[in-house]
Design a protein around this motif. Sequence first.
Motif, PDB file in Angstrom:
ATOM      1  N   ALA A   6       0.830  -1.205   0.000  1.00 31.68           N
ATOM      2  CA  ALA A   6       0.000   0.000   0.000  1.00 31.68           C
ATOM      3  C   ALA A   6       0.868   1.260   0.000  1.00 31.68           C
ATOM      4  CB  ALA A   6      -0.940  -0.005   1.205  1.00 31.68           C
ATOM      5  N   ILE A   7       1.940   1.249   0.789  1.00 32.27           N
ATOM      6  CA  ILE A   7       2.842   2.401   0.845  1.00 32.27           C
ATOM      7  C   ILE A   7       3.525   2.605  -0.504  1.00 32.27           C
ATOM      8  CG2 ILE A   7       5.008   3.262   1.860  1.00 32.27           C
ATOM      9  CD1 ILE A   7       4.071   1.981   4.513  1.00 32.27           C
ATOM     10  N   LEU A   8       3.968   1.523  -1.122  1.00 34.60           N
ATOM     11  CA  LEU A   8       4.606   1.615  -2.434  1.00 34.60           C
ATOM     12  C   LEU A   8       3.644   2.163  -3.491  1.00 34.60           C
ATOM     13  CD1 LEU A   8       6.766  -1.633  -2.548  1.00 34.60           C
ATOM     14  CD2 LEU A   8       7.562   0.721  -2.327  1.00 34.60           C
ATOM     15  N   LEU A   9       2.393   1.729  -3.440  1.00 37.61           N
ATOM     16  CA  LEU A   9       1.402   2.232  -4.384  1.00 37.61           C
ATOM     17  C   LEU A   9       1.149   3.724  -4.185  1.00 37.61           C
ATOM     18  CD1 LEU A   9      -1.165  -0.703  -4.521  1.00 37.61           C
ATOM     19  CD2 LEU A   9       0.344   0.080  -6.341  1.00 37.61           C
ATOM     20  N   ILE A  10       1.090   4.155  -2.952  1.00 41.28           N
ATOM     21  CA  ILE A  10       0.881   5.576  -2.662  1.00 41.28           C
ATOM     22  C   ILE A  10       2.067   6.397  -3.156  1.00 41.28           C
ATOM     23  CG2 ILE A  10       0.730   7.288  -0.792  1.00 41.28           C
ATOM     24  CD1 ILE A  10      -0.986   5.195   0.720  1.00 41.28           C
ATOM     25  N   VAL A  11       3.277   5.927  -2.886  1.00 41.35           N
ATOM     26  CA  VAL A  11       4.481   6.631  -3.348  1.00 41.35           C
ATOM     27  C   VAL A  11       4.505   6.700  -4.872  1.00 41.35           C
ATOM     28  CG1 VAL A  11       7.007   6.491  -3.467  1.00 41.35           C
ATOM     29  CG2 VAL A  11       5.848   6.143  -1.284  1.00 41.35           C
ATOM     30  N   ALA A  12       4.167   5.605  -5.533  1.00 35.26           N
ATOM     31  CA  ALA A  12       4.147   5.582  -7.001  1.00 35.26           C
ATOM     32  C   ALA A  12       3.112   6.569  -7.540  1.00 35.26           C
ATOM     33  CB  ALA A  12       3.849   4.177  -7.514  1.00 35.26           C
ATOM     34  N   ALA A  13       1.943   6.625  -6.901  1.00 36.67           N
ATOM     35  CA  ALA A  13       0.900   7.551  -7.336  1.00 36.67           C
ATOM     36  C   ALA A  13       1.352   9.001  -7.168  1.00 36.67           C
ATOM     37  CB  ALA A  13      -0.388   7.308  -6.556  1.00 36.67           C
ATOM     38  N   VAL A  14       1.990   9.307  -6.039  1.00 36.72           N
ATOM     39  CA  VAL A  14       2.470  10.667  -5.797  1.00 36.72           C
ATOM     40  C   VAL A  14       3.501  11.058  -6.858  1.00 36.72           C
ATOM     41  CG1 VAL A  14       3.839  12.102  -4.230  1.00 36.72           C
ATOM     42  CG2 VAL A  14       1.957  10.727  -3.341  1.00 36.72           C
ATOM     43  N   PHE A  15       4.457  10.155  -7.148  1.00 41.41           N
ATOM     44  CA  PHE A  15       5.467  10.459  -8.160  1.00 41.41           C
ATOM     45  C   PHE A  15       4.859  10.613  -9.547  1.00 41.41           C
ATOM     46  CE2 PHE A  15       8.718   8.912  -5.117  1.00 41.41           C
ATOM     47  CZ  PHE A  15       9.510  10.041  -5.134  1.00 41.41           C
ATOM     48  N   SER A  16       3.827   9.864  -9.869  1.00 39.17           N
ATOM     49  CA  SER A  16       3.212  10.005 -11.192  1.00 39.17           C
ATOM     50  C   SER A  16       2.509  11.349 -11.320  1.00 39.17           C
ATOM     51  CB  SER A  16       2.240   8.854 -11.474  1.00 39.17           C
ATOM     52  OG  SER A  16       1.096   8.956 -10.661  1.00 39.17           O
ATOM     53  N   PHE A  17       1.896  11.842 -10.234  1.00 44.23           N
ATOM     54  CA  PHE A  17       1.266  13.164 -10.284  1.00 44.23           C
ATOM     55  C   PHE A  17       2.317  14.258 -10.368  1.00 44.23           C
ATOM     56  CE2 PHE A  17      -2.437  11.049  -8.173  1.00 44.23           C
ATOM     57  CZ  PHE A  17      -3.292  11.208  -9.237  1.00 44.23           C
ATOM     58  N   VAL A  18       3.418  14.120  -9.639  1.00 41.91           N
ATOM     59  CA  VAL A  18       4.480  15.110  -9.672  1.00 41.91           C
ATOM     60  C   VAL A  18       5.095  15.153 -11.063  1.00 41.91           C
ATOM     61  CG1 VAL A  18       6.793  15.658  -8.798  1.00 41.91           C
ATOM     62  CG2 VAL A  18       4.980  15.015  -7.211  1.00 41.91           C
ATOM     63  N   GLY A  19       5.294  14.014 -11.686  1.00 41.34           N
ATOM     64  CA  GLY A  19       5.879  13.948 -13.025  1.00 41.34           C
ATOM     65  C   GLY A  19       5.009  14.615 -14.069  1.00 41.34           C
ATOM     66  N   CYS A  20       3.698  14.616 -13.881  1.00 45.46           N
ATOM     67  CA  CYS A  20       2.778  15.212 -14.857  1.00 45.46           C
ATOM     68  C   CYS A  20       2.532  16.690 -14.622  1.00 45.46           C
ATOM     69  CB  CYS A  20       1.437  14.471 -14.825  1.00 45.46           C
ATOM     70  SG  CYS A  20       1.570  12.775 -15.416  1.00 45.46           S
ATOM     71  N   SER A  21       3.045  17.218 -13.512  1.00 50.34           N
ATOM     72  CA  SER A  21       2.740  18.603 -13.184  1.00 50.34           C
ATOM     73  C   SER A  21       3.351  19.582 -14.177  1.00 50.34           C
ATOM     74  CB  SER A  21       3.217  18.928 -11.766  1.00 50.34           C
ATOM     75  OG  SER A  21       4.630  18.871 -11.713  1.00 50.34           O
ATOM     76  N   ASP A  22       4.371  19.167 -14.916  1.00 53.66           N
ATOM     77  CA  ASP A  22       5.004  20.057 -15.881  1.00 53.66           C
ATOM     78  C   ASP A  22       4.427  19.906 -17.276  1.00 53.66           C
ATOM     79  OD1 ASP A  22       6.650  21.174 -13.992  1.00 53.66           O
ATOM     80  OD2 ASP A  22       8.304  19.805 -14.362  1.00 53.66           O
ATOM     81  N   ALA A  23       3.397  19.111 -17.430  1.00 55.94           N
ATOM     82  CA  ALA A  23       2.786  18.908 -18.746  1.00 55.94           C
ATOM     83  C   ALA A  23       2.173  20.209 -19.245  1.00 55.94           C
ATOM     84  CB  ALA A  23       1.726  17.812 -18.668  1.00 55.94           C
ATOM     85  N   VAL A  24       2.029  20.301 -20.556  1.00 53.61           N
ATOM     86  CA  VAL A  24       1.380  21.446 -21.182  1.00 53.61           C
ATOM     87  C   VAL A  24      -0.007  20.979 -21.626  1.00 53.61           C
ATOM     88  CG1 VAL A  24       1.458  23.141 -23.033  1.00 53.61           C
ATOM     89  CG2 VAL A  24       3.597  22.308 -22.027  1.00 53.61           C
TER      90      VAL A  24
END
Length: 151
Positions: A6-24
Amino acid sequence: MKRLLAILLIVAAVFSFVGCSDAVSTEEADALVAETMHLIRAGFYGQALERFHPTAVAILNRNPTDAIAVYVASLQAQGIDLSAEPAIRMTGYQTTTYDSSYEGAACSLMYTLTVQGVTVTLTVTVVRNSEGFGIYRFSIEKTGSLHLPLV
């Protein structure tokens, strides 16, 4: 074990949102194109140039003349008067969260413009990377006869 998963899934989800924050987003890119076209139509070429990506500005500034003014004049010579109010319609788009050719996020927009009875295709690529945000490519094409890239 379930807790660790569960912790790994949460961390992965957070990183995927952070990675998309610079999208146009297409909305952000379309608004930038509309604002830039308005400034070009009004003859505010310096302000329009401020909407371009720093890399594109560096390329345009290699020419000692006002690149946008020269571009608009060359379009007018082909019967495309950008000072007139065009009918503009988005016909397609493509977004990428990371594109290695831009070293960042990109959104390419395709439009059909009709200006005083002349129909052309406008293609604009908006980029966000470590160097900045703005229009990276701007090109007008008249089917079968004219291809005028500004950048």
